[in-house]
Design a protein around this motif. Structure first.
Motif, PDB file in Angstrom:
ATOM      1  N   SER A 207      -7.576  -3.739 -32.744  1.00 18.53           N
ATOM      2  CA  SER A 207      -8.100  -4.640 -33.962  1.00 18.53           C
ATOM      3  C   SER A 207      -7.071  -5.397 -34.695  1.00 18.53           C
ATOM      4  O   SER A 207      -7.264  -6.507 -34.867  1.00 18.53           O
ATOM      5  CB  SER A 207      -8.787  -3.575 -34.846  1.00 18.53           C
ATOM      6  OG  SER A 207      -7.988  -2.662 -35.296  1.00 18.53           O
ATOM      7  N   ALA A 208      -5.877  -4.738 -34.550  1.00 21.93           N
ATOM      8  CA  ALA A 208      -4.671  -5.340 -35.183  1.00 21.93           C
ATOM      9  C   ALA A 208      -4.176  -6.343 -34.216  1.00 21.93           C
ATOM     10  O   ALA A 208      -3.798  -7.471 -34.689  1.00 21.93           O
ATOM     11  CB  ALA A 208      -3.546  -4.525 -35.615  1.00 21.93           C
ATOM     12  N   MET A 209      -4.159  -6.029 -32.976  1.00 24.96           N
ATOM     13  CA  MET A 209      -3.813  -7.165 -31.810  1.00 24.96           C
ATOM     14  C   MET A 209      -4.737  -8.260 -32.040  1.00 24.96           C
ATOM     15  O   MET A 209      -4.228  -9.539 -32.078  1.00 24.96           O
ATOM     16  CB  MET A 209      -3.840  -6.688 -30.746  1.00 24.96           C
ATOM     17  CG  MET A 209      -2.535  -5.578 -30.362  1.00 24.96           C
ATOM     18  SD  MET A 209      -1.089  -6.266 -30.849  1.00 24.96           S
ATOM     19  CE  MET A 209      -1.043  -7.601 -29.012  1.00 24.96           C
ATOM     20  N   ASP A 210      -6.046  -8.055 -32.210  1.00 27.59           N
ATOM     21  CA  ASP A 210      -6.931  -9.202 -31.982  1.00 27.59           C
ATOM     22  C   ASP A 210      -6.838  -9.917 -33.267  1.00 27.59           C
ATOM     23  O   ASP A 210      -6.761 -11.386 -33.329  1.00 27.59           O
ATOM     24  CB  ASP A 210      -8.503  -8.723 -32.215  1.00 27.59           C
ATOM     25  CG  ASP A 210      -9.015  -8.036 -30.685  1.00 27.59           C
ATOM     26  OD1 ASP A 210      -8.188  -8.221 -29.758  1.00 27.59           O
ATOM     27  OD2 ASP A 210      -9.841  -7.529 -30.768  1.00 27.59           O
ATOM     28  N   GLU A 211      -6.358  -9.601 -34.160  1.00 25.85           N
ATOM     29  CA  GLU A 211      -6.100 -10.138 -35.652  1.00 25.85           C
ATOM     30  C   GLU A 211      -5.074 -11.237 -35.553  1.00 25.85           C
ATOM     31  O   GLU A 211      -4.927 -12.233 -36.055  1.00 25.85           O
ATOM     32  CB  GLU A 211      -6.007  -9.118 -36.775  1.00 25.85           C
ATOM     33  CG  GLU A 211      -6.032 -10.012 -38.179  1.00 25.85           C
ATOM     34  CD  GLU A 211      -5.567  -8.848 -39.450  1.00 25.85           C
ATOM     35  OE1 GLU A 211      -5.324  -9.271 -40.586  1.00 25.85           O
ATOM     36  OE2 GLU A 211      -5.964  -7.704 -39.051  1.00 25.85           O
ATOM     37  N   ALA A 212      -3.985 -10.734 -34.871  1.00 26.14           N
ATOM     38  CA  ALA A 212      -2.764 -11.045 -34.500  1.00 26.14           C
ATOM     39  C   ALA A 212      -2.613 -12.121 -33.663  1.00 26.14           C
ATOM     40  O   ALA A 212      -2.341 -13.400 -34.077  1.00 26.14           O
ATOM     41  CB  ALA A 212      -1.658 -10.357 -34.210  1.00 26.14           C
ATOM     42  N   LEU A 213      -3.472 -12.153 -32.901  1.00 20.48           N
ATOM     43  CA  LEU A 213      -3.874 -13.284 -31.553  1.00 20.48           C
ATOM     44  C   LEU A 213      -4.616 -14.182 -32.077  1.00 20.48           C
ATOM     45  O   LEU A 213      -4.511 -15.390 -31.804  1.00 20.48           O
ATOM     46  CB  LEU A 213      -4.436 -12.548 -30.210  1.00 20.48           C
ATOM     47  CG  LEU A 213      -3.580 -11.603 -29.573  1.00 20.48           C
ATOM     48  CD1 LEU A 213      -4.389 -11.061 -28.452  1.00 20.48           C
ATOM     49  CD2 LEU A 213      -2.404 -12.417 -28.871  1.00 20.48           C
ATOM     50  N   THR A 214      -5.708 -13.870 -32.925  1.00 18.03           N
ATOM     51  CA  THR A 214      -6.326 -15.007 -33.883  1.00 18.03           C
ATOM     52  C   THR A 214      -5.618 -15.873 -34.567  1.00 18.03           C
ATOM     53  O   THR A 214      -5.830 -17.025 -34.572  1.00 18.03           O
ATOM     54  CB  THR A 214      -7.564 -14.370 -34.714  1.00 18.03           C
ATOM     55  OG1 THR A 214      -8.488 -13.736 -33.851  1.00 18.03           O
ATOM     56  CG2 THR A 214      -8.293 -15.505 -35.146  1.00 18.03           C
ATOM     57  N   GLN A 215      -4.638 -15.039 -35.252  1.00 16.29           N
ATOM     58  CA  GLN A 215      -3.684 -15.913 -36.282  1.00 16.29           C
ATOM     59  C   GLN A 215      -2.796 -16.839 -35.423  1.00 16.29           C
ATOM     60  O   GLN A 215      -2.511 -17.999 -35.598  1.00 16.29           O
ATOM     61  CB  GLN A 215      -2.903 -14.987 -37.153  1.00 16.29           C
ATOM     62  CG  GLN A 215      -1.969 -15.446 -37.975  1.00 16.29           C
ATOM     63  CD  GLN A 215      -0.996 -14.779 -38.813  1.00 16.29           C
ATOM     64  OE1 GLN A 215      -1.549 -13.551 -39.038  1.00 16.29           O
ATOM     65  NE2 GLN A 215      -0.206 -15.110 -39.351  1.00 16.29           N
ATOM     66  N   TYR A 216      -2.366 -16.382 -34.160  1.00 15.20           N
ATOM     67  CA  TYR A 216      -1.424 -17.058 -33.434  1.00 15.20           C
ATOM     68  C   TYR A 216      -2.132 -18.377 -32.870  1.00 15.20           C
ATOM     69  O   TYR A 216      -1.721 -19.488 -32.741  1.00 15.20           O
ATOM     70  CB  TYR A 216      -0.913 -16.365 -32.231  1.00 15.20           C
ATOM     71  CG  TYR A 216      -0.105 -15.153 -32.651  1.00 15.20           C
ATOM     72  CD1 TYR A 216       0.824 -15.506 -33.962  1.00 15.20           C
ATOM     73  CD2 TYR A 216       0.109 -14.062 -31.831  1.00 15.20           C
ATOM     74  CE1 TYR A 216       1.582 -14.265 -34.322  1.00 15.20           C
ATOM     75  CE2 TYR A 216       1.015 -12.773 -32.405  1.00 15.20           C
ATOM     76  CZ  TYR A 216       1.735 -13.077 -33.466  1.00 15.20           C
ATOM     77  OH  TYR A 216       2.486 -12.062 -33.842  1.00 15.20           O
ATOM     78  N   ALA A 217      -3.578 -18.049 -32.330  1.00 16.94           N
ATOM     79  CA  ALA A 217      -4.348 -19.265 -31.878  1.00 16.94           C
ATOM     80  C   ALA A 217      -4.451 -20.282 -32.870  1.00 16.94           C
ATOM     81  O   ALA A 217      -4.388 -21.449 -32.524  1.00 16.94           O
ATOM     82  CB  ALA A 217      -5.648 -18.718 -31.271  1.00 16.94           C
TER      83      ALA A 217
END
Length: 251
Positions: A207-217
């Motif tokens: 969940s934390a990684m998905d949130e971070a990757l969404t922000q990076y994208a």
């Protein structure tokens, strides 16, 4: 590129025969000229030294210009500009090579699990679990985990099968039996659980990684839009320049 070099160095360690956690395919290895069994992951070596070269070229620019005035000076021309272009050149080579490398390598999950169990890397979560479920202070839980880790490593046991050692360490520290069952113990020290419970910002949980990757994208999209805008402005300026030049010719 300093930080990227650190990641590349980790990959060099992970791919070593003694560790074996990162598999580099044959298309990206070079056989030793004297040791037929040796697989040299040369892209890692190239990325590591090119990242260092790039950082060094950036240092050349900064170190040369750090005390120059804001006037037309030779300090900011010639060699400094050459170093800047060279930094983009070597840096681009690192990124191109890294993109191809990451897409080709694979993780040896069995080896990762073996090394993690042998090193007791998830044992901190056991201490946290003892604080939550056994109402111990973290100092007590830490002492139990440390004693257990010493026994497990000394005996060469995998952490998941060390419930007996855990029970003994718990009783020695608290004077009572643990209420943590063997399945609960195995859950506490499992790598999947170790990752999943760390779901805060910056953690490795999905969940934390998905949130971070969404922000990076989203940030990448913003940067791409900014680049597109600049390119459009440059094209418009070039067309205006040519039009003005042609108008002068006509006059």
């Amino acid at each position: 590129f300093l930080h990227l070099g650190r990641v590349v160095q980790d990959m060099a360690f992970w791919s070593a025969f003694e560790v074996g956690q990162l598999y580099v395919p044959n298309s990206l290895v070079q056989i030793s000229s004297i040791m037929p069994q040796k697989r040299n992951p040369v892209p890692i070596e190239h990325m590591r030294h090119l990242a260092s070269v790039t950082a060094g070229r950036c240092d050349t620019v900064v170190d040369t210009m750090h005390n120059t005035p804001f006037t037309d000076m030779n300090d900011s021309e010639g060699e400094v500009q050459a170093a800047g272009y060279a930094a983009f050149d070597s840096g681009g080579r690192v990124l191109d090579l890294l993109s191809a490398f990451i897409a080709s390598v694979s993780i040896n999950e069995e080896r990762v699990e073996h090394n993690a169990n042998a090193a007791c890397i998830t044992i901190t979560e056991l201490a946290d679990t003892l604080v939550r479920q056994e109402s111990l202070s973290f100092r007590q839980a830490h002492e139990i985990a440390a004693a257990m880790a010493s026994a497990v490593i000394a005996d060469g046991l995998p952490l998941l099968s060390a419930y007996t050692a855990f029970s003994a360490a718990f009783q020695a520290e608290t004077g009572r039996q643990t209420s943590l069952s063997e399945p609960a113990f195995q859950q506490a020290v499992s790598m999947r659980n170790f990752v999943d419970v760390r779901n805060r910002f910056g953690g490795p949980a999905a969940s934390a990684m998905d949130e971070a990757l969404t922000q990076y994208a989203s940030e990448i999209d913003d940067q791409l839009r900014a680049i597109t805008l600049v390119r459009t402005q440059l094209q418009a300026a070039e067309q205006k320049r040519l039009a003005s030049f042609n108008a002068l010719l006509e006059n």
